[in-house]
Design a protein around this motif. Structure first.
Motif, PDB file in Angstrom:
ATOM      1  N   ALA A  78       0.829  -1.203   0.000  1.00  0.00           N
ATOM      2  CA  ALA A  78       0.000   0.000   0.000  1.00  0.00           C
ATOM      3  C   ALA A  78       0.866   1.257   0.000  1.00  0.00           C
ATOM      4  N   VAL A  79       1.973   1.193   0.710  1.00  0.00           N
ATOM      5  CA  VAL A  79       2.811   2.384   0.826  1.00  0.00           C
ATOM      6  C   VAL A  79       3.590   2.637  -0.452  1.00  0.00           C
ATOM      7  N   VAL A  80       4.111   1.577  -0.999  1.00  0.00           N
ATOM      8  CA  VAL A  80       5.053   1.757  -2.091  1.00  0.00           C
ATOM      9  C   VAL A  80       4.384   2.386  -3.314  1.00  0.00           C
ATOM     10  N   LYS A  81       3.078   2.196  -3.422  1.00  0.00           N
ATOM     11  CA  LYS A  81       2.343   2.819  -4.524  1.00  0.00           C
ATOM     12  C   LYS A  81       2.507   4.342  -4.511  1.00  0.00           C
ATOM     13  N   LYS A  92       8.554  11.988   0.828  1.00  0.00           N
ATOM     14  CA  LYS A  92       9.664  11.848   1.771  1.00  0.00           C
ATOM     15  C   LYS A  92       9.402  10.726   2.758  1.00  0.00           C
ATOM     16  N   LEU A  93       8.193  10.691   3.270  1.00  0.00           N
ATOM     17  CA  LEU A  93       7.863   9.690   4.273  1.00  0.00           C
ATOM     18  C   LEU A  93       7.824   8.298   3.646  1.00  0.00           C
ATOM     19  N   VAL A  94       7.373   8.235   2.401  1.00  0.00           N
ATOM     20  CA  VAL A  94       7.403   6.936   1.717  1.00  0.00           C
ATOM     21  C   VAL A  94       8.857   6.477   1.593  1.00  0.00           C
ATOM     22  N   TYR A  95       9.742   7.413   1.278  1.00  0.00           N
ATOM     23  CA  TYR A  95      11.160   7.089   1.191  1.00  0.00           C
ATOM     24  C   TYR A  95      11.648   6.491   2.507  1.00  0.00           C
ATOM     25  N   VAL A  96      11.280   7.152   3.593  1.00  0.00           N
ATOM     26  CA  VAL A  96      11.712   6.677   4.909  1.00  0.00           C
ATOM     27  C   VAL A  96      11.264   5.234   5.111  1.00  0.00           C
ATOM     28  N   TYR A  97      10.020   4.990   4.763  1.00  0.00           N
ATOM     29  CA  TYR A  97       9.455   3.650   4.946  1.00  0.00           C
ATOM     30  C   TYR A  97      10.178   2.646   4.053  1.00  0.00           C
ATOM     31  N   LEU A  98      10.372   3.067   2.814  1.00  0.00           N
ATOM     32  CA  LEU A  98      10.970   2.182   1.821  1.00  0.00           C
ATOM     33  C   LEU A  98      12.367   1.742   2.251  1.00  0.00           C
ATOM     34  N   ALA A 102      12.533  -2.160   2.474  1.00  0.00           N
ATOM     35  CA  ALA A 102      12.776  -2.703   1.137  1.00  0.00           C
ATOM     36  C   ALA A 102      13.539  -4.024   1.178  1.00  0.00           C
ATOM     37  N   GLU A 103      14.432  -4.124   2.113  1.00  0.00           N
ATOM     38  CA  GLU A 103      15.252  -5.321   2.212  1.00  0.00           C
ATOM     39  C   GLU A 103      14.389  -6.565   2.421  1.00  0.00           C
ATOM     40  N   ARG A 133      19.914   8.863  -3.178  1.00  0.00           N
ATOM     41  CA  ARG A 133      20.054   8.421  -1.789  1.00  0.00           C
ATOM     42  C   ARG A 133      19.176   7.229  -1.498  1.00  0.00           C
ATOM     43  N   VAL A 134      17.894   7.354  -1.887  1.00  0.00           N
ATOM     44  CA  VAL A 134      16.975   6.269  -1.568  1.00  0.00           C
ATOM     45  C   VAL A 134      17.320   5.046  -2.387  1.00  0.00           C
ATOM     46  N   LEU A 135      17.592   5.258  -3.645  1.00  0.00           N
ATOM     47  CA  LEU A 135      17.924   4.133  -4.506  1.00  0.00           C
ATOM     48  C   LEU A 135      19.100   3.345  -3.939  1.00  0.00           C
TER      49      LEU A 135
END
Lengths: 1068, 416
Positions: A78-81, A92-98, A102-103, A133-135
């Motif tokens: 749900a978040v990654v969408k 930004k917050l999605v990035y934090v979550y990801l 992600a791992e 950074r996120v990538l």
């Protein structure tokens, strides 16, 4: 934000009654959210909605869970969408979550990759950087190739911020896939060559994580790193300094190698001025070891020490510590003293910092040679009641290490007050410290012993016990004539209960039983009575005492001994049973006297070596100072010990860079100034120097003169002055060196040509008196621009290629607005506006002769317009003519070999030039206000021709108009060094305003300024690149003589222009 | 470098965690708790703890342990200094860095932490830059954001980040341009029983509040810069000019900041502005307490806000005292006596005297407690440091300038 906060509180309330998970804190302060599955459905719905504020709300709550350490992984899909969300905060917050999950959900994470790839191409540098950074943070091994590609792109990104992010991505990528190491090292190599202060710190960090042993990558960048160091952000400074410490250890000679001989005399560095002591040292060394070749510090070694010294003043404790360890590990011993003051200053900081600093100081003070530097600060280590216990113990340790004959009385007085403290551990530590002082300084042993005996009557049992233990150690060192103390202590055995103290007393009475023959057996009797109730350690000592007495005084104690041995035989502790069995065999063998029995006395009453009371920090100096390993006194993972200095220095030329660097010139200039000094040190040197002496002596004298002048006037100066100042310093602090001369003689010639014009005008300047009177006025307005310029100059002098600022200036004006801090145009005066040139020359100069060009000829002409590429560029028109019959194709500019700081904007490639045809194109060159030629290549399809454009000084200018009042106002600010004048006689037929004006306009791109005075001609212009104002005044007198005055901050331009105007005007 | 960060409150609850690399289980904090249990007070926990696989480096501030987890060699001061910078930033953003503030603003806290470190290496720690990236919360902005749907996050890179003056943001505008400088000096001293000085030195700072438009370039000069023994600067100060001319030349950050901190060596005689005459005696079951405070070398200035604290020995049950001035309290649990004296009137010296009652049966303590003194003296810098002038270049307007001096007691301790 209040939404987030509010809901968070509501969450807390709602869940206050519910039962929390057992392991997560369930205290009232606990849990952000419970991992309630219904809630998650709720969140999913919110995330799926198309309202941004609902999404934001949901994301805030999810981040709350992440922050609390709750599992939120089932929301991943749900978040990654929402990674595509337009709302930057949601994103930004999605990035934090990801990054967090992600791992764990690699397949789903891949869905987001495309978004990042797109973002990597975004025109906004912040978005590019955060995408990278996120990538690089999502730790999914599948995407390593994508990351690698992104990384390679980003390393050449024009935004330094993106490049910095790229540097951070390198270790991440490496930890994900170590196989990429080789490729990554190439990337690091590129980044290390970066000239931006923002990037180098991170680049070195990546270097340290990946390949700290590849010193070869550092060579070329060493001088740049040293020079940029001051401007790098503080965290980068720490990393760079640590790296350079290691580098210096591998590349330079030990500056203290001769100390081995001249050791004893050096116990007074303390506050001494650095240079004095250094010279002293060198003198000293010379005297002591005449046959040995004197040690000469590598100039690069000196450069490092000099450039790190100001950082001792940093507000960041980590930086100060890093410099301190650098000095400790690679500086001559006489200079290490500098760091003491800074370290002591850190003691005012937070207690954690105090702790770390003190433990490093403690290590330093165990080293005899550097101990002296802390002696003046002895009182700063006095313990305060408010100090936490670990800080107190460290301070005690340091005080003890610092104790000398002179300071011991102060320290002991201080210790006496500590002994009354209510903290028992601290009192115990103090008593041990007193013991150590007593043992190390023989003068006070007696005093200390008396003091300690005094403590034996203390009411606090811990104090007494600790004193006993310490007295025991002291007595062991000098047991004679202390029987009354032993007696006193034997009496204490009745009252004292601390096992260690009891054991100590028993041991002592046994050891020196001959001094207390009456008391010893009695003591044994008392002990035997209470044997079973004693602690193990005491029991062992009772056995010992019994055995010793049994040997020396069998008449009185034989039976007692038997009794004790029997008790011990049935003790619970096997050590005691063993000991009893062993002793029994020795002192009272069952049968005939055994072989061992004969030697029992020797075995038990052998004289024992006195214990050595050493600092617990004694062996800590094996670790690099300031490191984690040092702190925990064990090897931390990833710690690499500092290598020892090499016996012979590796080739110093590896650090030379092809492009003559401004700093390289500096070193040479300075060298020229001090040849005499060198000769003083050794005879071999003298020979090699003497030839150069004769050549240089003339220039050196004049140069040193100008240096001292420039110091007077230093603030009003910009770039050139800075150089001067640096070289000046260098001349002072560096203890001269000869090794550099051969290494960089090629670059000398370049430097000369550049520095000559700089120094000349200085020689001509009026005496400093007039300058100082003019100074306040000058400062009033111009100060800021000059200082700004100094900042800019920093980056441009130390960075030979275009600084990012100028690069951006050229490439995208929109980005340039981001860089206002750097902007050069800020300091333009509003009243002065650029105008069209008076005169545009039609003569063109030859760039490429048609013979050399095999039919292709090129001419260039200065158009004196405003360059279309950038305002800081001089526009040049190139005309290509094809003298052959066949067309020439693909004419373009090839490789550029530009001076440091210069930029050249090339023309679009000419696809074909038909035979006999000709074509004009325009290019822009930023000469950085020097007359250095711009060298580049003109390429055709199959050939390359080296060409160069050397600008006449007048073409570096741009005409500006201003009012007469402005002109005089500006002129009054540009006096002193910035003024240059000369005289010329004008042929009478040309002595009219028209000729003079046209001649000067021809010569230089300046515009006339209205003059109310007859015979006074004024012209104004500004330099194209730097935008500094240039004013020309020609005053024609009666007898056709003209006095020419040129005012400009760029003194080189100033002097050249005067010369040219002189020639032009006196032409017939 | 820094792998993870855990925030632990005084109750031992890990209320926030942040990982910059892979996730480290919070069970690693057990090692920390173990260490914490051994310590008598929160300050006594060793800041660097080594565990089999990780290294825990922590600071204790605002009643919170900030525990950083590292896995490899890293300079401990690097981590400690960074953690302090984090707390400073929180304090800057939320007014205080305490647990409540952090929990109330957890989203901003998380965003800040994300921005401050990348892969465990500091990225942006300059408060001015952070404030442009992530706007600090305030009520007005919250309202505006709810209405307009705009966010707290900037979508462009702060200009300062790339410039040579990263500490200053661009485009600053004020209607009243003002620059205030507070010269604050603290006297650290240990005075012995006889009233003579065992150790004294002066630590000073210059705190600034600069609200100037544009890009001002300031130069601050002192009448007597030579007395400064050791200084450390804000990065904005040009070191070269200090070296050569002993003036502070800088482009100031916007708002409040500490320009320099300095140290005046103990070699110089330090004028001790107050004296304390203690007379404390214990005997079986009780004792006498008699303390007088008076001004000493104050250069005619009034000594104010004098507070005297004294941690009495554990055996003291209660104290029954009468002050001639001010109020006193005795905390029977912590055994701390606090006497709030206020201003010292040189004509009538403040005095506090009375009886001490001890626990019956226990022996009287053999040492007297140390007294610590706090005071303030306005309009005086005890070292004699004086600001000569402040010049501004680069901007046209005339700023309002002000300098204030203040001397206070730092760690001022009287042994009795």
């Amino acid at each position: 934000m209040s939404n987030g906060g509010g809901s968070y509180n509501a969450q807390n309330d709602s869940r206050a009654g519910s039962t929390g998970e057992p392991d997560m804190g369930t205290e009232p302060t606990g849990g952000f959210f419970s991992a309630d599955y219904k809630k998650h459905d709720d969140l999913k719905q919110m995330l799926d909605s198309n309202k941004d504020n609902l999404k934001l709300e949901a994301m805030k709550r999810i981040v709350g869970m992440v922050a609390k350490g709750k599992d939120a992984s089932d929301l991943f899909a749900a978040v990654v969408k929402n990674v595509v969300s337009k709302n930057i905060e949601v994103k930004k917050l999605v990035y934090v979550y990801l990054v967090r999950y992600a791992e764990e959900q690699q397949d789903l994470a891949l869905l987001s990759i495309a978004t990042f790839q797109r973002a990597l191409k975004d025109p906004n540098q912040l978005i590019r950087a955060s995408a990278l950074r996120v990538l690089s943070s999502i730790r999914v091994p599948v995407i390593v190739p994508i990351m690698m590609l992104a990384l390679k792109d980003s390393v050449v990104d024009m935004s330094p911020y993106v490049r910095k992010t790229a540097a951070h991505a390198i270790p991440k990528l490496y930890s994900l896939d170590p196989e990429q190491k080789d490729q990554l090292i190439q990337v690091i190599e590129k980044l290390l060559a970066d000239k931006t202060t923002l990037v180098v710190g991170s680049a070195v960090m990546a270097f340290e994580e990946l390949c700290p042993d590849r010193v070869d990558l550092i060579h070329k960048n060493y001088r740049k790193l040293c020079n940029l160091l001051v401007d790098v952000e503080e965290w980068g400074q720490v990393v760079i300094i640590n790296m350079l410490t290691r580098y210096a250890r591998t590349q330079f000679l030990d500056p203290n190698q001769q100390d081995v001989v001249a050791d004893d005399d050096k116990n007074f560095y303390g506050d001494e001025d650095e240079k004095d002591s250094e010279e002293e040292e060198e003198d000293e060394e010379k005297e002591k070891t005449p046959p040995k070749k004197p040690y000469m510090m590598d100039p690069d070694h000196r450069l490092l020490l000099r450039n790190t010294k100001p950082l001792l003043q940093s507000r960041n404790a980590a930086v100060v510590m890093a410099v301190a360890q650098l000095y400790h590990h690679i500086a001559p011993k006489s200079e290490v003293g500098l760091v003491a003051k800074a370290l002591v200053r850190l003691l005012r900081s937070h207690r954690e910092i105090q702790h770390v600093v003190l433990s490093n100081v403690a290590t330093l003070t165990t080293i005899r040679k550097v101990r002296g530097m802390f002696e003046p600060y002895l009182k700063s280590f006095f313990v305060r009641p408010s100090d936490p216990i670990h800080v107190r113990t460290l301070k005690l340790e340091i005080l003890t290490n610092l104790a000398t004959e002179t300071s011991i009385s102060t320290i002991l007085r201080e210790f006496q007050t500590y002994v009354t403290s209510s903290d028992k551990d601290f009192v115990a530590a103090t008593i041990q410290a007193i013991g150590r002082c007593a043992s190390s300084i023989s003068e006070v042993t007696e005093t200390c012993l008396n003091g300690l005996v005094g403590l034996l009557s203390n009411r606090n049992e811990y104090v007494v016990a600790e004193s006993v233990v310490v007295i025991k150690k002291l007595l062991q060192m000098q047991p004679d004539s202390h029987s009354e103390i032993i007696q006193h202590m034997a009496k204490l055995a009745d009252t004292i209960t601390v096992p260690m103290a009891r054991a100590s007393i028993l041991w002592m009475v046994g050891e020196y039983s001959d001094r207390v023959p009456k008391i010893a057996p009695d003591l044994l009797r008392k002990m035997a009575k209470n044997f079973i109730n004693e602690e193990d350690i005491v029991k062992l000592q009772i056995l010992n005492l019994a055995a010793k007495l049994c040997i020396t005084n069998p008449k009185q104690t034989k039976l007692l001994c038997q009794y004790v041995l029997n008790l011990a035989k049935y003790d619970q502790n096997y050590d005691i049973r063993d000991r009893a069995r062993f002793i029994r065999q020795l002192v009272s063998p069952a049968g005939e006297k055994g072989a061992l029995g004969k030697h029992a006395k020797k075995i038990f009453l052998a004289s024992k070596p006195a214990p050595v009371l050493d600092s617990s920090f004694k062996d800590r100096d094996q670790w690099q100072l300031g490191s984690l390993s040092h702190m925990i006194n064990q090897r931390a993972s990833g710690y690499s010990p500092l290598p020892d200095f090499p016996a012979t220095a590796p080739d110093p030329t590896v650090r030379n860079v092809e492009v003559p660097m401004p700093w390289a010139e500096k070193t040479h200039k300075k060298k020229a100034g001090k040849p005499k000094k060198e000769a003083f040190y050794s005879d071999e040197e003298e020979e090699s120097e003497s030839e150069s002496d004769s050549e240089e002596s003339s220039s050196s004298s004049s140069e040193s003169g100008s240096e001292s002048e420039s110091e007077d006037d230093s603030k009003s100066e910009s770039g050139s002055d800075k150089e001067e100042k640096k070289s000046d310093e260098e001349a002072e602090s560096s203890s001269s060196s000869s090794s550099e001369s051969e290494s960089s003689s090629e670059s000398d010639s370049d430097s000369d040509s550049e520095s000559e014009p700089d120094t000349k005008p200085q020689k001509k300047t009026p005496p400093p008196k007039s300058k100082s009177s003019a100074k306040p006025k000058k400062e009033a307005k111009q100060e800021v621009s000059l200082l700004d310029l100094e900042d800019i100059d920093m980056s441009s002098t130390s960075a030979p290629v275009p600084t990012p600022a100028s690069a951006l200036d050229v490439l995208s004006p929109s980005l340039a607005s981001d860089l206002q801090g750097l902007s050069i145009n800020d300091k333009k005066d509003t009243a002065i506006s650029v105008t069209t040139p008076m005169f545009v020359s039609t003569t063109s100069h030859e760039l490429l002769h048609r013979m050399t060009g095999e039919g292709l000829a090129a001419n260039y002409r200065f158009t004196r317009g405003t360059c279309i590429y950038s305002t800081s560029m001089v526009p040049v028109e190139l005309t290509f003519t094809n003298h052959t019959d066949s067309p020439v194709s693909n004419i373009r500019i090839g490789e550029k070999k530009l001076q440091a700081g210069m930029t050249l904007q090339e023309f679009p490639e000419i696809p074909t030039l038909p035979g006999g045809g000709s074509m004009s194109v325009s290019i822009g060159i930023d000469f950085k206000d020097t007359i250095q030629p711009a060298n580049f290549q003109i390429c055709t399809q199959d050939r390359k021709y080296n060409v160069s454009i050397k600008p006449p000084v007048g073409e570096l200018l741009q005409a500006v108009t201003m009012s007469e009042a402005d002109f005089t106002a500006q002129q009054s600010k540009l006096t002193g060094m910035n003024e240059n004048s000369g005289k010329a006689s004008i042929p009478s037929q040309h002595n009219n305003s028209k000729t003079i004006t046209s001649r000067i306009s021809e010569l230089a791109n300046v515009a006339p300024v209205f003059s109310s005075q007859d015979g006074l001609y004024r012209f104004a212009g500004k330099t194209v690149s730097g935008g500094t104002l240039l004013l020309v005044t020609v005053k024609v007198g009666e007898d056709n003589s003209a006095s020419i005055t040129v005012n400009c901050e760029k003194m080189a331009i100033c002097s050249m222009l005067v010369k040219e105007v002189k020639q032009k005007l006196s032409q017939a | 470098m820094i792998h993870s960060l855990f925030m632990i409150n005084s109750a031992g609850d890990i209320f926030m965690e942040k990982h910059w690399k892979s996730v480290i289980s919070r069970s690693v904090c057990d090692y920390f708790f173990e260490e914490q249990q051994k310590a008598n007070s929160p300050e006594d926990v060793n800041p660097v703890i080594s565990t089999p696989h990780h290294y825990l480096i922590h600071i204790y501030r605002e009643n919170i342990y900030f525990v950083a987890v590292c896995t490899t060699e890293v300079p401990p001061l690097f981590v400690i200094e960074f953690l302090h910078r984090v707390v400073d930033t929180f304090t800057d953003y939320f007014g205080d860095g305490g647990e409540t503030a952090i929990k109330d603003n957890y989203v901003i806290v998380y965003e800040l932490l994300e921005e401050m470190l990348d892969n465990g290496f500091p990225l942006a720690t300059e408060s001015n830059i952070l404030k442009e990236l992530i706007k600090p919360p305030n009520i007005l902005r919250t309202v505006v954001n709810t209405v307009t749907g705009s966010s707290n996050l900037a979508d462009t890179l702060p200009t300062g980040q790339l410039s040579n003056v990263p500490w200053r943001r661009a485009g600053v505008k004020y209607t009243n341009n003002e620059a205030y400088f507070d010269v604050i000096e603290e006297i650290d001293a240990i005075i012995d029983k006889q009233g003579s000085t065992v150790f004294a030195d002066i630590q000073g700072v210059i705190d600034c509040c600069v609200k100037l438009s544009g890009m001002p370039d300031l130069t601050l000069s002192f009448m007597n810069p030579r007395i400064l023994d050791d200084v450390s600067f804000h990065p904005c100060v040009r070191f070269k000019r200090w070296e050569s001319e002993r003036v502070l030349s800088f482009v100031p950050p916007d708002g409040n900041f500490r320009l320099i901190s300095y140290h005046v060596g103990s070699q110089n005689m330090v004028a001790i502005p107050v004296y304390v005459k203690p007379n404390i005696s214990f005997r079986e079951g009780g004792g006498r307490f008699d303390v007088t405070v008076g001004p000493k070398q104050t250069m005619g200035k009034l000594v104010e806000s004098v507070v005297i604290t004294c941690a009495m020995p554990k055996v003291v049950l209660n104290m029954n005292l009468t002050p001639t001035q001010g109020t006193y309290t005795f905390d029977p649990v912590a055994k701390v006596l606090t006497w709030d004296v206020g201003k010292i009137n040189p004509q009538k010296l403040p005095n506090l005297r009375g009886n001490i009652s001890l626990q019956s049966g226990s022996p009287p303590p053999e040492s007297n407690p140390a007294i610590s003194v706090q005071f303030k003296i306005q309009q005086m810098a005890v070292s004699g440091l004086k600001v000569n002038r402040l010049d501004m270049y680069g901007e046209k307007y005339k700023p309002f300038k002000g300098v204030k001096y203040l001397t206070k007691a730092g760690n001022f301790q009287v042994r009795t």
